[in-house]
Scaffold this active site. Sequence first.
Site, PDB file in Angstrom:
ATOM      1  N   ARG A 187       0.820  -1.222   0.000  1.00 27.14           N
ATOM      2  CA  ARG A 187       0.000   0.000   0.000  1.00 27.14           C
ATOM      3  C   ARG A 187       0.849   1.264   0.000  1.00 27.14           C
ATOM      4  NH1 ARG A 187      -4.250  -1.826   4.602  1.00 27.14           N
ATOM      5  NH2 ARG A 187      -5.237  -3.530   3.492  1.00 27.14           N
TER       6      ARG A 187
ATOM      7  N   TYR B 129     -14.895 -12.149  -0.151  1.00 27.75           N
ATOM      8  CA  TYR B 129     -15.662 -10.938  -0.475  1.00 27.75           C
ATOM      9  C   TYR B 129     -16.867 -11.280  -1.356  1.00 27.75           C
ATOM     10  CZ  TYR B 129     -12.190  -7.642   1.366  1.00 27.75           C
ATOM     11  OH  TYR B 129     -11.361  -6.918   2.185  1.00 27.75           O
TER      12      TYR B 129
ATOM     13  N   ARG C 182      -6.842  11.571  -5.491  1.00 27.36           N
ATOM     14  CA  ARG C 182      -8.095  10.885  -5.175  1.00 27.36           C
ATOM     15  C   ARG C 182      -9.275  11.863  -5.202  1.00 27.36           C
ATOM     16  NH1 ARG C 182     -12.387   9.719  -3.531  1.00 27.36           N
ATOM     17  NH2 ARG C 182     -13.082   8.025  -2.176  1.00 27.36           N
TER      18      ARG C 182
ATOM     19  N   ASP D 120      -7.021  -2.757  -7.127  1.00 29.21           N
ATOM     20  CA  ASP D 120      -7.664  -3.384  -5.986  1.00 29.21           C
ATOM     21  C   ASP D 120      -7.885  -4.855  -6.287  1.00 29.21           C
ATOM     22  OD1 ASP D 120     -10.229  -4.123  -4.216  1.00 29.21           O
ATOM     23  OD2 ASP D 120      -9.255  -2.374  -3.326  1.00 29.21           O
TER      24      ASP D 120
ATOM     25  N   ARG E 220      -3.121   6.516   1.103  1.00 30.81           N
ATOM     26  CA  ARG E 220      -3.700   7.636   1.837  1.00 30.81           C
ATOM     27  C   ARG E 220      -2.773   8.312   2.829  1.00 30.81           C
ATOM     28  NH1 ARG E 220      -9.083   4.923   4.110  1.00 30.81           N
ATOM     29  NH2 ARG E 220      -7.651   3.147   4.290  1.00 30.81           N
TER      30      ARG E 220
END
Length: 357
Positions: free
Chosen positions: A29, A155, A42, A79, A33
């Site tokens: 990652r 998921y 973003r 992703d 962020r």
Amino acid sequence: MVAATLQNDTFLRALQRQPVSYTPVWLMRQAGRYLAEYKQTRSTAGSFLGLAKNPDFATEVTIQPLDRFPLDAAILFSDILMIPDAMGLGLDFVNGEGPRFARPLRTEDDVNKLAVPDMNELRYVFDAVSQIRSTLNGRAPLIGFAGSPWTVGCYMVEGQSSADYRTIKTMLYTQPELLHKILDITAQTTTQYLNEQIKAGAQAVMIFDSWGGALADGLYQQFSLAYMKQVCDGLLREYNGQKIPVIVFTKGGGLWLEDIVTTGCDAIGLDWTVNLGKARARVNDAVALQGNLDPMSLFGSEASVRQEVRRVIDDFGPVGKGGHVFNLGHGISQFTNPERVAALVDEVHSYSRKMHV
């Protein structure tokens, strides 16, 4: 695409247990962020999917951490849920809640409708890979990735993140053949997906088994490991004359290192619960190891970050005929101070040289 000459191949060489002058480092990652520039991009993109599905934006945020830190590899910004999205499950990202699927797989009828999607449904990913590789222009190698069939399958069945995996484990214990069908189709898709990334320019690939550690021993081998091996068996391991190393990472998988070696991977990613030296002895340098600093250690002082980096490098020991890629034991926290990342990268590059005599 005419590829530029790679100026820094330390990461690729380490994965193949070839001699290098220092331990290479990248962070799970790393495009994300914790960086102000990511937040700005973003915001411009308008949504997470608007960012991930736009090759220009995906290229921009993939390159951002390399512009800030002398990292030894870039990783595609995407992703793990793009595969079930292409399968028609209706992916959305809900603010404060994370990913959700509008049409999770709950019944036999749902599963019977599941099929390997046309790879053109994922063309935006492959376009991003090509554009990133071109923009890197040989600065560092590019990693492609996918989720493991088990993790993606979680998921797909749960419909969102889960604290207890109740829905998919109910299926596992009551309708195992149904779950095996989901995992097989997902593995076939994942193999094609990663091979298309390799053809587009990915120079190494990683399989993220983020939820494999939720399985009991014995069930892990049946429902996660077997399908990662299926993927590894089908991957292009050489393309355009270059070897394509494969990294397999099961979070919580420290019990199963000897089993993970049997996938045929080139490297095993480790979380922070495993001692690197002991892990290395268990696999007998048959594969390289990647990891494994606790991401939360980056909330310490600069001195403590550097101390923890040295501890991880010392744990692995003199590299010799082994291979070590420094990384975190999981993804970097969005609240991390970038100055601590700078200290981490600097310490890895400087301190590790004594291990590569």
